[in-house]
Design an enzyme around this catalytic site. Structure first.
Site, PDB file in Angstrom:
ATOM      1  CG  HIS A  48     -22.600 106.013  34.793  1.00 42.19           C
ATOM      2  ND1 HIS A  48     -21.380 105.676  35.311  1.00 42.19           N
ATOM      3  CD2 HIS A  48     -22.370 106.389  33.515  1.00 42.19           C
ATOM      4  CE1 HIS A  48     -20.439 105.836  34.378  1.00 42.19           C
ATOM      5  NE2 HIS A  48     -21.025 106.279  33.269  1.00 42.19           N
ATOM      6  CD  GLU A  49     -25.178 107.130  30.932  1.00 48.03           C
ATOM      7  OE1 GLU A  49     -24.670 108.203  30.527  1.00 48.03           O
ATOM      8  OE2 GLU A  49     -24.599 106.018  30.827  1.00 48.03           O
ATOM      9  CG  HIS A  72     -21.693 110.955  31.889  1.00 47.49           C
ATOM     10  ND1 HIS A  72     -20.361 111.282  31.860  1.00 47.49           N
ATOM     11  CD2 HIS A  72     -21.748 109.593  31.857  1.00 47.49           C
ATOM     12  CE1 HIS A  72     -19.630 110.161  31.810  1.00 47.49           C
ATOM     13  NE2 HIS A  72     -20.461 109.128  31.816  1.00 47.49           N
ATOM     14  CD  GLU A 122     -16.779 107.027  32.834  1.00 48.28           C
ATOM     15  OE1 GLU A 122     -17.231 107.722  31.897  1.00 48.28           O
ATOM     16  OE2 GLU A 122     -17.280 105.944  33.176  1.00 48.28           O
TER      17      GLU A 122
END
Lengths: 497, 497
Positions: free
Chosen positions: A264-265, A268, A294
């Site tokens: 997830h990170e 980003h 997101e």
């Protein structure tokens, strides 16, 4: 002020703002990754207060507006990036100026206090403690709608602040599309007996750390332009475009937590790493919106990371490191990372149900802003909506209306970005799959065709375009929630039914 | 400008400088402790450049001088701290203004380049590479003496910059006192055959880390107002007075390295932690001088840390953690931490010989500033002096004249602070022992009587007094090098002869 002076004024402010914000980001990173000495807070806060204050003072100074107005009169002579710079600074400046300074200051103090009160209120499950704060905050938010202005629905003013162009009109369609497909699907899944096996066991932290390196490299996150830290609540932090850091938290008994927080990170971070450096000078190397950010994290985490192709690559890595997985096969792992079920806590929700948690908050925020419902009604309405939409009723306020920090921090209108972003990602992936064999790329452990597509079509544009313009340029179509609803329906029907 | 406006002008500048320097310190700490992403340097440097530049621009702005001059005319109306603030800002401002700005800028660029060249020159043992840089730097330093001004010897101007009040006259006495006692003593020690046993063996890093906590607590370093990091070259960094961080480096095969670097940095840190917080507002919560800072680190490291009483407490800790020490007794350990012998590298020198290394540099710097010797003569003269004073001749330039970064960084006049500081510490300890049983405190693992004395007599004064005033207040006597020379003579005679 001449055009050149006006440009220089803005460039200087952008440079100063960048250096000051690098300092702020590093102070935050340092505190989160290496801890804060017990007694160091007051003096540290005084310094960060000055640094943030200085950013604000420089931005809000009258010469900012003078420069913006000067450049607006010669718009046609400006380059594209200069135009975007003027547009963004002008927008931000006028928004800040719309709020009476005394009200703004009082509100900052109020939310700072409210965040502390919220922590205790959540611990004690005591809504009475926080209710007067929520009332004042919501009252301020209502006035904010008037100060910012809106066309149809007051809540639009708040939505637009986090997600340019988002409106109640569009979000009502988005959430009703989801509701129609996902709520009955979740009900069916809950009722049937075909349950995936869950991962249990204890996993060595050092080996989890090794896995993180593999995961980060797999996603295409450039470790030569960033680093990885360990924190309590994972985040991604951009120190500079060449120093974009990710964080994770390891749990001995929950190996999936760190695996998916890392992916997830990285999503980003890859966005941040690919924003064209040329834009930095103009201060427009920023995400198009919170939702767009997101979209990248969720695209990597869910669409790639929870795909069958990915679990095929993940399984041998897990087996190599942990005996526990010796008896597992690909199908078992694929199902284990895609467990879908009703739950009460948003941040622990699975891919299928996540947006339903957002739906609850969206409906409540919308009605609270119009005054249709009262702050004192929130706990009960929250519970009712969870029961109605998700099929579970919170037993405590901590697992109900008090679970999120957002309202006490004054972030009203923020929640929808999470859901819209996830949906943006699905729409992008639909387009990507037309030209790229995504599963083949994943199986080759080489996501570069996907990342290149995203870099070219999304990342490198920074905040030049609004989210909807960007989506239209990238996929040929405005935001269309059907992609997301269909994707979830198809994936989870196959998995469960 | 009224008195109140002038005060506010300075307070504002001090507050801004503090916040900006906190940012700079944290950026440095972050790079040193967690590494710098390979490709992040240029953008990071641009930001730190802005932050340091902003500090400089604010300081050097004309209103600083206006405020100082306004307050100088009403000196008698000012509080003590206000007076010190005005004195220190005025001194610093006039020093900076004495240098023509173009020369200063060119010199900054020169030394930045020279530091890089020096690294390669040292690696290749190639003096020709660095010589032209040294020539320009020394030429600038000579002019600096004129710009700053001096009474007797031009080198005084440079010495005073690092050690207020230091002069060639005083240092000549200091070094000749040392030379007289220590050079013959070292010769005797070298010639006799009674050698201490050296610590060999391999020591687990995790256990060394545990030892660090014990050491830090032992010294009285307040871990609730700081933290401990790991770096390549240990340092102490003050983020805020309530966040003073120390660092160390662990070597598997050299356990003493980390032990004594920890005690050393704790000495620095305790000084920083005890400077009265009230002084922060006035920007005078700073060390009285570089030498005064070094006096604290060396006092803890050598006088306390290499005492017999301390090794009595250290031995059981070592035995508890490392089987290697099971066969050791207190006397062996005491001798092992006090090995004295001729050596070539300053930063690895022992307690007895350390100041002799400084003596070499002092004598060369003094003569280079007057033009008595030439930059091209330095390598040969360096080797000659090492042979004469220490009894060893370097075989390579890397272990000779090219070992230190200081000259390429433009730090001429800095070296003597290290030696003077060590001597200050001995003079303080002589006074402390009149009222405190230091060995008993060490054996009780409670240094608070010593630390309280230092806090009360040295630390809490910040830069209110000059080093010599401070020493006189604390010990009743001006700086007297005899204490240091006698201390070394007595300690090492007992140990070796």
């Amino acid at each position: 002020m001449t055009k050149q002076q006006a440009l220089q004024t803005l460039f200087d402010k952008i440079e100063a703002g960048r250096a000051l914000s690098i300092a702020g980001s590093l102070i935050h990173w340092d505190a989160a990754t290496t801890g804060v000495p017990e007694k160091s807070l007051p003096k540290r806060s005084a310094a960060t207060g000055w640094l943030y204050g200085e950013q604000f003072r420089r931005f809000i100074a009258p010469d900012t507006l003078e420069a913006v107005e000067t450049l607006e009169t010669v718009k046609k002579e400006l380059t594209e990036y200069e135009q975007v710079m003027v547009r963004e600074i002008g927008r931000e400046y006028r928004k800040l100026k719309a709020v009476p300074p005394e009200e703004y200051q009082a509100y900052c103090a109020l939310t700072a206090e409210a965040e502390n009160v919220w922590e205790t209120a959540r611990e004690k499950c005591d809504y009475d403690m926080i209710q007067p704060y929520y009332e004042k905050i919501m009252e301020y938010q209502r006035r904010l709608c008037d100060w910012y202005g809106y066309e149809k629905h007051p809540y639009d003013a708040l939505l637009d602040d986090y997600e340019k162009g988002a409106t109640v009109e569009k979000l009502d369609i988005f959430f009703s599309t989801l509701r129609e497909k996902i709520v009955p699907l979740l009900k069916k899944i809950t009722e049937q007996s075909n349950k995936p096996e869950e991962i249990t066991g204890v996993f060595d932290l050092e080996k989890q750390r090794e896995l993180t390196i593999w995961l980060a490299d797999f996603t295409g996150y450039d470790r030569t332009r960033g680093k990885i830290g360990e924190v309590e609540h994972p985040f991604c932090s951009t120190i500079t475009p060449d120093d974009v850091r990710i964080t994770t938290k390891y749990h001995e008994k929950n190996i999936l937590s760190s695996i998916y927080s890392v992916i997830h990170e990285c999503g980003h971070a890859i966005y941040e790493q690919n924003m064209d450096g040329e834009k930095t000078k103009y201060g427009i190397a920023n995400e198009a919106s919170m939702g767009m950010h997101e979209s990248q994290s969720r695209l990597y985490e869910n669409i790639v990371g929870r795909s069958r192709a990915f679990t095929e690559r993940l399984l041998p890595r897990l087996q190599e490191k942990f005996d526990y997985f010796k008896q597992w096969d690909e199908e078992m792992l694929y199902r284990a990372v895609n467990i879908a079920r009703p739950s009460l806590i948003r941040i622990e929700a699975d891919e299928l149900t996540y947006s339903l948690h957002i739906m609850v908050r969206y409906e409540l925020e919308k009605d609270i802003i119009t005054g249709k419902i009262k702050v004192s009604d929130l706990p009960g309405l929250w519970a009712d909506k969870y029961e109605e939409i998700i099929g579970m009723r919170p037993k405590t306020l901590a697992e109900g209306v008090l679970q999120d920090v957002h309202w006490s921090g004054g972030m009203v209108g923020y929640f929808p970005s999470y859901a819209i972003g996830t949906a943006y990602g699905v729409q992008m992936m639909h387009e990507i799959k037309k030209s790229i064999d995504v599963d083949a790329a994943v199986r080759k452990e080489n996501l570069s065709p996907i990342t290149n597509w995203l870099a070219e079509n999304i990342h490198k544009h920074g905040e030049v375009y609004s989210p909807d313009e960007l989506l239209k340029k990238a996929t040929g179509e405005s935001f269309n929630p059907a992609y997301y609803a269909n994707y979830l329906e198809e994936k989870f029907t196959k998995l469960y039914l």
